[in-house]
Each structure stands twice: as structure tokens, then as C-alpha cells.
Design a protein around this motif. Structure first.
Motif, PDB file in Angstrom:
ATOM      1  N   GLY A 166       4.473 -11.511  24.278  1.00  0.00           N
ATOM      2  CA  GLY A 166       3.540 -11.677  23.259  1.00  0.00           C
ATOM      3  C   GLY A 166       3.874 -10.924  21.864  1.00  0.00           C
ATOM      4  N   PHE A 167       2.783 -10.720  21.214  1.00  0.00           N
ATOM      5  CA  PHE A 167       3.113 -10.219  19.938  1.00  0.00           C
ATOM      6  C   PHE A 167       2.425  -8.712  19.775  1.00  0.00           C
ATOM      7  N   SER A 168       2.941  -7.962  18.924  1.00  0.00           N
ATOM      8  CA  SER A 168       2.511  -6.665  18.364  1.00  0.00           C
ATOM      9  C   SER A 168       2.324  -6.629  17.103  1.00  0.00           C
ATOM     10  N   LEU A 169       1.149  -5.993  16.567  1.00  0.00           N
ATOM     11  CA  LEU A 169       0.852  -5.892  15.348  1.00  0.00           C
ATOM     12  C   LEU A 169       0.457  -4.473  14.989  1.00  0.00           C
ATOM     13  N   SER A 170       1.235  -3.663  14.640  1.00  0.00           N
ATOM     14  CA  SER A 170       1.134  -2.209  14.314  1.00  0.00           C
ATOM     15  C   SER A 170       1.056  -1.816  12.722  1.00  0.00           C
ATOM     16  N   ARG A 171       0.088  -0.705  12.497  1.00  0.00           N
ATOM     17  CA  ARG A 171      -0.390  -0.492  11.040  1.00  0.00           C
ATOM     18  C   ARG A 171       0.562   0.990  11.021  1.00  0.00           C
ATOM     19  N   SER A 172       0.935   1.338   9.790  1.00  0.00           N
ATOM     20  CA  SER A 172       1.530   2.387   9.613  1.00  0.00           C
ATOM     21  C   SER A 172       0.845   3.570  10.099  1.00  0.00           C
ATOM     22  N   ARG A 173       1.355   4.711  10.247  1.00  0.00           N
ATOM     23  CA  ARG A 173       0.935   6.012  10.661  1.00  0.00           C
ATOM     24  C   ARG A 173       0.139   6.586   9.241  1.00  0.00           C
ATOM     25  N   VAL A 174       1.352   6.972   8.605  1.00  0.00           N
ATOM     26  CA  VAL A 174       0.981   7.471   7.018  1.00  0.00           C
ATOM     27  C   VAL A 174       1.842   6.967   6.252  1.00  0.00           C
ATOM     28  N   ASN A 175       1.015   6.599   5.130  1.00  0.00           N
ATOM     29  CA  ASN A 175       1.793   6.139   4.124  1.00  0.00           C
ATOM     30  C   ASN A 175       2.743   4.845   4.380  1.00  0.00           C
ATOM     31  N   GLY A 176       3.978   4.847   4.291  1.00  0.00           N
ATOM     32  CA  GLY A 176       4.636   3.527   4.492  1.00  0.00           C
ATOM     33  C   GLY A 176       5.481   3.858   5.877  1.00  0.00           C
ATOM     34  N   VAL A 177       5.354   4.806   6.558  1.00  0.00           N
ATOM     35  CA  VAL A 177       6.321   4.899   7.640  1.00  0.00           C
ATOM     36  C   VAL A 177       5.649   4.178   8.745  1.00  0.00           C
ATOM     37  N   LEU A 178       6.422   3.147   9.334  1.00  0.00           N
ATOM     38  CA  LEU A 178       5.707   2.297  10.388  1.00  0.00           C
ATOM     39  C   LEU A 178       5.486   2.938  11.570  1.00  0.00           C
ATOM     40  N   PHE A 202       4.458  -6.212   6.188  1.00  0.00           N
ATOM     41  CA  PHE A 202       3.829  -6.801   4.997  1.00  0.00           C
ATOM     42  C   PHE A 202       2.784  -5.783   4.630  1.00  0.00           C
ATOM     43  N   GLY A 203       2.448  -5.596   3.478  1.00  0.00           N
ATOM     44  CA  GLY A 203       1.562  -4.707   2.940  1.00  0.00           C
ATOM     45  C   GLY A 203       0.132  -5.287   2.725  1.00  0.00           C
ATOM     46  N   PHE A 204      -1.158  -4.953   3.412  1.00  0.00           N
ATOM     47  CA  PHE A 204      -2.336  -5.823   3.536  1.00  0.00           C
ATOM     48  C   PHE A 204      -2.971  -4.858   2.529  1.00  0.00           C
ATOM     49  N   PHE A 205      -4.065  -5.430   1.531  1.00  0.00           N
ATOM     50  CA  PHE A 205      -5.060  -5.122   1.047  1.00  0.00           C
ATOM     51  C   PHE A 205      -6.289  -5.525   1.747  1.00  0.00           C
ATOM     52  N   ALA A 206      -7.628  -4.834   1.606  1.00  0.00           N
ATOM     53  CA  ALA A 206      -8.650  -5.339   2.043  1.00  0.00           C
ATOM     54  C   ALA A 206      -8.971  -6.751   1.907  1.00  0.00           C
ATOM     55  N   LEU A 242      14.529   7.570  -0.115  1.00  0.00           N
ATOM     56  CA  LEU A 242      13.852   8.463   0.739  1.00  0.00           C
ATOM     57  C   LEU A 242      12.295   8.735   0.042  1.00  0.00           C
ATOM     58  N   LEU A 243      12.288   8.338  -1.550  1.00  0.00           N
ATOM     59  CA  LEU A 243      10.997   8.438  -1.969  1.00  0.00           C
ATOM     60  C   LEU A 243      10.127   7.323  -1.878  1.00  0.00           C
ATOM     61  N   LYS A 244      10.691   6.153  -1.525  1.00  0.00           N
ATOM     62  CA  LYS A 244      10.161   4.911  -0.886  1.00  0.00           C
ATOM     63  C   LYS A 244       9.377   4.847   0.275  1.00  0.00           C
ATOM     64  N   ILE A 245       9.861   5.549   1.415  1.00  0.00           N
ATOM     65  CA  ILE A 245       9.507   5.489   2.751  1.00  0.00           C
ATOM     66  C   ILE A 245       8.127   6.782   2.658  1.00  0.00           C
ATOM     67  N   THR A 246       8.284   7.488   1.703  1.00  0.00           N
ATOM     68  CA  THR A 246       7.212   8.705   1.705  1.00  0.00           C
ATOM     69  C   THR A 246       6.177   8.344   0.860  1.00  0.00           C
ATOM     70  N   MET A 247       6.167   7.322   0.032  1.00  0.00           N
ATOM     71  CA  MET A 247       4.973   6.800  -0.655  1.00  0.00           C
ATOM     72  C   MET A 247       3.941   6.118  -0.069  1.00  0.00           C
ATOM     73  N   PRO A 248       2.757   6.011  -0.645  1.00  0.00           N
ATOM     74  CA  PRO A 248       1.832   5.054  -0.036  1.00  0.00           C
ATOM     75  C   PRO A 248       2.287   3.649  -0.275  1.00  0.00           C
ATOM     76  N   PHE A 249       1.739   2.839   0.820  1.00  0.00           N
ATOM     77  CA  PHE A 249       2.287   1.595   0.855  1.00  0.00           C
ATOM     78  C   PHE A 249       2.172   1.010  -0.439  1.00  0.00           C
ATOM     79  N   GLN A 250       0.994   0.851  -0.997  1.00  0.00           N
ATOM     80  CA  GLN A 250       0.798   0.326  -2.463  1.00  0.00           C
ATOM     81  C   GLN A 250       1.329   0.628  -3.368  1.00  0.00           C
ATOM     82  N   TRP A 251       2.373   1.895  -3.529  1.00  0.00           N
ATOM     83  CA  TRP A 251       2.788   2.464  -4.352  1.00  0.00           C
ATOM     84  C   TRP A 251       4.489   2.528  -4.085  1.00  0.00           C
ATOM     85  N   GLN A 252       4.909   1.642  -3.437  1.00  0.00           N
ATOM     86  CA  GLN A 252       6.220   1.569  -2.963  1.00  0.00           C
ATOM     87  C   GLN A 252       7.051   0.678  -3.776  1.00  0.00           C
ATOM     88  N   TRP A 253       6.460   0.053  -4.843  1.00  0.00           N
ATOM     89  CA  TRP A 253       7.062  -0.439  -6.237  1.00  0.00           C
ATOM     90  C   TRP A 253       7.581   0.386  -7.049  1.00  0.00           C
TER      91      TRP A 253
END
Length: 560
Positions: A73-85, A44-48, A477-488
């Protein structure tokens, strides 16, 4: 054809069974006798100021195992760069909660069933707020220090956290975030346990309370995303005992997850999709109306395949309308309205069937130059159409199943494989038509016309290959290289490429007298028709009469 009716029947049955359990962005997951050591719950992509609320209930573990050693337990990881988990395929082979140091943005919730607590570890740079019930036997002085640290880090006076509910203002002057799908009830609010707000960083490791009732464990937490930590998050559940010990023991759990951005239940990349789909629906509808006008203008050159192309364009437009409505209700409700979802899936099924049937029929030349399909061409339809039914079934199951279920990944792989097979299969009729035209251009007297048709079919083949390659490979390929808010933009590129493909196909095979694909021979009958007539022994010796240009009749010699 009767195939769309078959797909419609299958769709209705599946929708009635599956959609009743579909909860979209409000997730409800129940697993029993599970043995996987890692479960992907959701991305899921979260805004502030967006928040994640997780409620774990009915967690059953084998009490003979010391789970303070074999971490759960659980792990909650944030993407390194753009949309790559954060976790790649290689990293998921290890058990992430066993990592003690990590520079990546990662939050771990490790369950200690022996001491009835949940250890929270924040790694990397964090700006998130955790709201949860702290361990009751934790010293009060430690709680106060934790709260004071959270207030001092934001440069504002402290606020009392002892009776803080989900709709109270969080430290640091953050915007109020109302709870999802919860109604205020004074009686229940009085019974709610005290919750504490923690500012997560490397120096603060909160200890949460773990309740145990009738042998089942439960706890909950709420994470508010800070301004510096917006991004694409991946939530996973880990059962490291099955990975580290090598013996698979079953476990069970019930999980409720609510993910919400400010004013929307959609992920950051999905918020624009409702407007995108309704706009593209209008464009496809306008293109369909232009196509119908062209058919009416050249009605004497229109074939059945032309009307099938019009039906495809209108079905595509209708499917996008229902897709937009479906996302609209998910946006405001957190889940789809079943009636609109059913309409979307039905139109999606019809659109998929019409698309592959139309492309295959154009590739074979049906209705344009012949009304009979060869045995090879019939076999293509016998393969492609059932595979399309299977692909649409897989799509419905994926859309109606929580990501945490093991069946989700099985059907996702089936959908990807079947879709590629269908895309490859529709190229065969085009290749056969090209080969036939190449042979005909060198054997009969209509070389110039056959070369024109050959050129047109080659263009059509290139168009199909480019469309498949772009929508199935390049766009992803374009989807996974775009920033998370631009993946639409991935969906935008797919819809625009589909529109361009439809327009080019309609232009190439438009009903017009100057279209080389539709021109009739002027001198003699088509070689294919001669072969069809002379294949039957009962028709041998039959001659055909045809008028010449000066009006006299000329008798063609019988073919023996």
C-alpha cells in the motif's frame, strides 16, 4: 572552444528523448518487474485546501501470496518539524505500514487483495478530508455515522455525500477545490461511482473499495489538506512482502498522481521561484551591461578572457529567464511546455560549460599573462569539460524522470559526485599559479609585482572555496532547517552568492592600468618567457633587443 557545441548536441538528443515523458507536477509512473520494497513517489509542500489525487491502476501482484499478511500500500507522512520528513534513513529500513501505533502525522492505505478492500489508518493529529469510493458491502449505518462525525466535528449541519464529485463543497465549510485537468461530462459523471467524504482522525478508519479486472487491481482517492495539516508531505509505495519474507517477487503498477495547491500546481516552496528567477535575471543582465561598459571604456587593457566573462554573465541571465518561464507554465498547467523547457536546458548547459571554463582559465592566468597552457593545465580541461557534460546530462535526466524510477536516484548520486569533482578540479590551476608566483617572487627582480599577483590569486582561491562551500553545503543545510514554505530561500541564497562571486571576480580582474594582475614588467622580460625561448635548441643564441627608459637600445646576453 568546441566543447559547448558538443554539450549542445548531447542536450538536444536527450531533450527530444526525455522531455516527451516529463509531466512535472502531474505525475505518471509505470513500473514493471519491480522488486523494491519501498518506492519514494514524491515530496510536495501543501498549503491549506491543497489536494492530492492518487489513481492506482494495473497493479499486478503474485496471487500465490496472501497480501493481507504481507502488506502492500501507500504511506503519506507529514514533516515533523519544518522541512525534515517524518521517516529518516534508519526508519526506511523497516516497513512503515507494519507499524500499528505512531504519534507522527501518518496516513496508511493498506491493500487487502483477498477481500478486495483498502484499509485506511490515520495516525497522529489529522485535519484532512478523504474523498474516495467506500467499500460497497459496508453497512449504510456506518457510512452515516462517519459522515455525521465529520459534520459534527466542524460544528455545521451535515451535507449529503452520496453523489459527491471532486468539485462539490467539502464538509466543514472548506473552499471548493476543482479537479485537476478534468472536463465536465454529464455522461461520464453519471457513470462515476459514489464517493464518500471522511474526516480523518484516530477514531475513523475508512474502508475503501478495491476493484479487480483481468487480474489487475485499481483504486483511487483524493485527500484535501486541512488548515491545521499544511506542511511538507512524502508519498511512498510499499511492498512489504519483499522486505519481510526476504524473497524478492516482482510486481507491476501504473500510477497517476496530481498534486495541487490553491491556484498553483507548484509545491509551497516553489511558488515564488518564477518571480525570483526573473528578478535575478534582470540583476545579472544589468551587471553584464555594466561589465561591457567597463570593457569598452578600457578597451586597450581588454583581453579575450574579459569577453568570455561577459558571455558567461549574459548566458546566466538568459538561463534564468527560461527557468522562470518554465516554472510559470508548470504553475498554471501542471507540466512544462517542451519548447521552453528545451531552451532552458540548452542555456543551462552553456552556462555550466562557460562557468567552469572561465574559472579555470582565470586560475591559469591565460590571456592575462600568457597565451600557452602547460600540459598539466591542459589535462585539467580534459577532465573538467567531459565531467561537466556528464553532470549536465545527469541534471537533464533528473529533471525529466519521475522520482519513483530507480534511475532517478542513480543519476542524482552521479550529479552530486561529478559536481564536487569539478569544483575541486578547478582549484588546481589556482594552486599551481600561487606556487609559481611564490617561487618567482624569490628568484627574479620583480618581487614586489609578483607579491601583488600572489595576493590577488590567494584572494581568488578563497573566493572560489567560499562559493563552492556555501552553494553546495551551507545553503543545503539551511534548506532542510527552514519551514517548508520558506525553502525557496535556498535558491535565493544560491543566486545571490553567485552574483556576489561574479561581481568580485570581475572587480579583481577588471581591465585597468592599476590592476597588479595586468601590469607588465618594466625592467626585463618575464622569467617564464625566457624559459620558453631557451627550451628549444634551434633558438639557442638568439638575443633580444629592448629599449631602455632613455630611448637607447640594450642587447640582452644570449642564454646558453
Amino acid at each position: 572552444m568546441a566543447v559547448p557545441h558538443i554539450q549542445l548536441s548531447v542536450a538536444v538528443i536527450l531533450l527530444l528523448v526525455l522531455l516527451s515523458g516529463c509531466n512535472a507536477r502531474i505525475h505518471k509512473l509505470r513500473l514493471e518487474n519491480e522488486t523494491r520494497f519501498a518506492i519514494d513517489l514524491n515530496n510536495f509542500g501543501f498549503f491549506a485546501n491543497g489536494f492530492l489525487k492518487v489513481s492506482l491502476s494495473s497493479l499486478w501482484l503474485n496471487d500465490t501470496v496472501n497480501y493481507s499478511i504481507y502488506l502492500v500500500g501507500f504511506s503519506l507522512s507529514r514533516s515533523r518539524v519544518n522541512g525534515v520528513l517524518s521517516y529518516t534513513a534508519e526508519e526506511t529500513e523497516a516497513c512503515p505500514p507494519t507499524k500499528t501505533t505512531n504519534d507522527e502525522p501518518l496516513i496508511l492505505f493498506l491493500i487487502d487483495s483477498k477481500h478486495l478492500l483498502v484499509n485506511v489508518s490515520a495516525m497522529g493529529v489529522q485535519d484532512n478530508f478523504l474523498i474516495a469510493k467506500a467499500k460497497s458491502d459496508e453497512p449504510k449505518e456506518k457510512k452515516k455515522v462517519t459522515k455525521r462525525a465529520a459534520d459534527d466535528s466542524n460544528g455545521e449541519p451535515g451535507k449529503s455525500d452520496t453523489n459527491q464529485d471532486d468539485d462539490k463543497e467539502i464538509p466543514g465549510g472548506q473552499e471548493k477545490v476543482p479537479p485537476a485537468n478534468e472536463k465536465s461530462n454529464p455522461v461520464e459523471d453519471a457513470k462515476k461511482p459514489e464517493e464518500t467524504t471522511f474526516l480523518l482522525n484516530n477514531s475513523v478508519n475508512p474502508i475503501l473499495a478495491l476493484d479487480k479486472r483481468n487480474g489487475l487491481y485499481n483504486f483511487s482517492f483524493r485527500l484535501v489538506i486541512g488548515p491545521k495539516d499544511q506542511g511538507l508531505y512524502s508519498l511512498k509505495f510499499h511492498y512489504c512482502r519483499n522486505k519481510m519474507a526476504g524473497v524478492k517477487l516482482p510486481y507491476a503498477l501504473t500510477l497517476d498522481v496530481v498534486e495541487k495547491n490553491p491556484g498553483s500546481f507548484l509545491s509551497a516552496a516553489e511558488i515564488p521561484l518564477s518571480r525570483l528567477y526573473i528578478c535575478m535575471a534582470g540583476v545579472f543582465f544589468a551587471a553584464a551591461m555594466v561589465w561591457v561598459y567597463t570593457l569598452m571604456k578600457h578597451r586597450y587593457s581588454v583581453f579575450k578572457i574579459h569577453w568570455l566573462m561577459a558571455a558567461l554573465a549574459f548566458t546566466k541571465s538568459t538561463s534564468l529567464v527560461f527557468h522562470s518561464i518554465n516554472y510559470h507554465f508548470i504553475n498554471i498547467e501542471g507540466h512544462p511546455i517542451e519548447g521552453w523547457a528545451v531552451m532552458y536546458y540548452i542555456t543551462h548547459l552553456l552556462k555550466g560549460a562557460l562557468l567552469f571554463i572561465t574559472l579555470a582559465l582565470i586560475g591559469t592566468g591565460w590571456a592575462f599573462v600568457k597565451y600557452i597552457l602547460s600540459d598539466k593545465e591542459k589535462k585539467i580541461f580534459m577532465i573538467v569539460i567531459p565531467l561537466q557534460v556528464l553532470a549536465n546530462v545527469a541534471y537533464i535526466i533528473i529533471e525529466s524522470t519521475e522520482e519513483g524510477y530507480s534511475e532517478y536516484y542513480l543519476w542524482k548520486e552521479i550529479l552530486f559526485l561529478v559536481d564536487l569533482i569539478c569544483c575541486g578540479a578547478i582549484l588546481f590551476p589556482v594552486v599551481w599559479s600561487i606556487r609559481h608566483l611564490q617561487e618567482a617572487s624569490s628568484t627574479d627582480g620583480k618581487a614586489a609585482m609578483n607579491l601583488e599577483k600572489l595576493k590577488l590569486f590567494r584572494h581568488y582561491y578563497v573566493m572560489i572555496v567560499c562559493y563552492i562551500y556555501f552553494t553546495r553545503i551551507i545553503a543545503i543545510l539551511l534548506k532542510i532547517t527552514m519551514p517548508f514554505q520558506w525553502q525557496w530561500c535556498y535558491e535565493f541564497l544560491v543566486e545571490v552568492s553567485t552574483l556576489i562571486f561574479f561581481v568580485l571576480t570581475g572587480y579583481k580582474f577588471r581591465p585597468a592600468s592599476n590592476n597588479p594582475y595586468l601590469q607588465l614588467p618594466l625592467d626585463e622580460e618575464d622569467v617564464e618567457m625566457d624559459e620558453v625561448v631557451t627550451e628549444s635548441g634551434a633558438l639557442e643564441g638568439i638575443s633580444k633587443v629592448k629599449k631602455t627608459s632613455n630611448g637607447r637600445e640594450r642587447q640582452k646576453e644570449p642564454t646558453l
